[in-house]
Enzyme design. Sequence first.
Site, PDB file in Angstrom:
ATOM      1  N   GLU A  87      -2.887   7.171  10.306  1.00 49.89           N
ATOM      2  CA  GLU A  87      -3.951   7.291  11.315  1.00 49.89           C
ATOM      3  C   GLU A  87      -3.910   6.078  12.237  1.00 49.89           C
ATOM      4  OE1 GLU A  87      -6.287   8.581  12.896  1.00 49.89           O
ATOM      5  OE2 GLU A  87      -7.086  10.341  11.882  1.00 49.89           O
ATOM      6  N   ARG A  92     -17.280   6.482   4.108  1.00 50.11           N
ATOM      7  CA  ARG A  92     -16.389   5.428   4.609  1.00 50.11           C
ATOM      8  C   ARG A  92     -16.273   5.610   6.117  1.00 50.11           C
ATOM      9  NH1 ARG A  92     -11.563   7.284   6.414  1.00 50.11           N
ATOM     10  NH2 ARG A  92     -10.607   9.121   5.469  1.00 50.11           N
ATOM     11  N   ASN A  95     -14.096   5.941   9.606  1.00 45.42           N
ATOM     12  CA  ASN A  95     -12.873   6.662   9.900  1.00 45.42           C
ATOM     13  C   ASN A  95     -12.348   6.252  11.272  1.00 45.42           C
ATOM     14  OD1 ASN A  95     -10.914   8.576   9.019  1.00 45.42           O
ATOM     15  ND2 ASN A  95     -11.774  10.108  10.396  1.00 45.42           N
ATOM     16  N   ASN A 128     -13.895  12.165  14.150  1.00 43.94           N
ATOM     17  CA  ASN A 128     -12.666  11.648  14.752  1.00 43.94           C
ATOM     18  C   ASN A 128     -12.874  11.447  16.250  1.00 43.94           C
ATOM     19  OD1 ASN A 128     -10.205  11.336  12.930  1.00 43.94           O
ATOM     20  ND2 ASN A 128     -11.034  13.305  12.231  1.00 43.94           N
ATOM     21  N   ASP A 167      -8.298  16.317  15.191  1.00 49.11           N
ATOM     22  CA  ASP A 167      -8.275  14.992  14.583  1.00 49.11           C
ATOM     23  C   ASP A 167      -8.316  13.948  15.700  1.00 49.11           C
ATOM     24  OD1 ASP A 167      -7.536  12.672  12.879  1.00 49.11           O
ATOM     25  OD2 ASP A 167      -7.109  14.201  11.394  1.00 49.11           O
TER      26      ASP A 167
END
Length: 310
Positions: free
Chosen positions: A32, A118, A120, A166, A216
């Site tokens: 990522e 968490r 991202n 995202n 994404d």
Amino acid sequence: MPRLPSVPAHRDPFQVTDEVRCLWPASAVLGEGGLWSVARQCLFWVDILSRAIHRLDPATGERTSWTFDEEVSALAERRGGEGLAIALRRGPAFWNPDHPGEPPRYLCQPEPERSGNRFNDARCDAAGRWWMGSMDFGCALPTGSLYRVGADGVWARMDEGFAVTNGPTWVHQGRTMLFNDTVNGQVLAYDSDPDTGDIGGRRLWLQFAPEDGVPDGMSTDALGRVWICHWGGSCVTCHDPDTAQELARVRLPVSQVTSCTFGGPDLSTLFITSARFSLDEGALAREPLAGGLFAVRPGVAGLPAAPFAG
């Protein structure tokens, strides 16, 4: 304050004729966060679940990796200090690859009460504010939020109710922000004030078809068009900023396509990360490059990544 160039988007469909190349068959579990460093002329990217930051110097082929004690999911250069701003499990932190032995230093931790979350994906706007999304570690509960973080670490929760977040990216000279509600297959648009950082007017910009996977990471090119990675869809697509019409499609030899960013000396290379998260042996046999770092020259330049003001 810098803005996106006032250039009308080319709205005709086109073909990307350049061949996709695998630059690093890294077998990342969850690749990522690609970031092209203009200052260093290299690409940084992460493997979230392996808790690693990778660096590639395309000119020499040199590869460097560092590991951390917790997940690291996004990166930004710093306008106001040395090293990088990095998104760790609990929020933004500072870390310097020139002094890798020094541990990261948290700037703030917006969600101490949400232990199942968490952070991202994240990206800075032109003013240097860092927009960060949090998510449920299990990718199921709508406990994630969208945050705006200032140079001083003061944060604001700007939207919430997401299982996986995202993006974001900006179009219309920063007056529209796009942000992905990944689990629901939706790209959302917000009215955005580039001077104040306020957003509003949330609306659906694009709904992914089931066969296209889910949205994404994404990026905006120099003509104002939006490039979106398809998790589960084996491609990156280019879209008109006004209508969301698909203009081009870049196919990849992997299914889990995760982030894209423009880089290289002329910002004309699209670097693309991927993952092999939860793929079984059969899928990995069909996708031996899953988790690799890829590159393609799509025939258009991108924009330099805005640095964090902190």
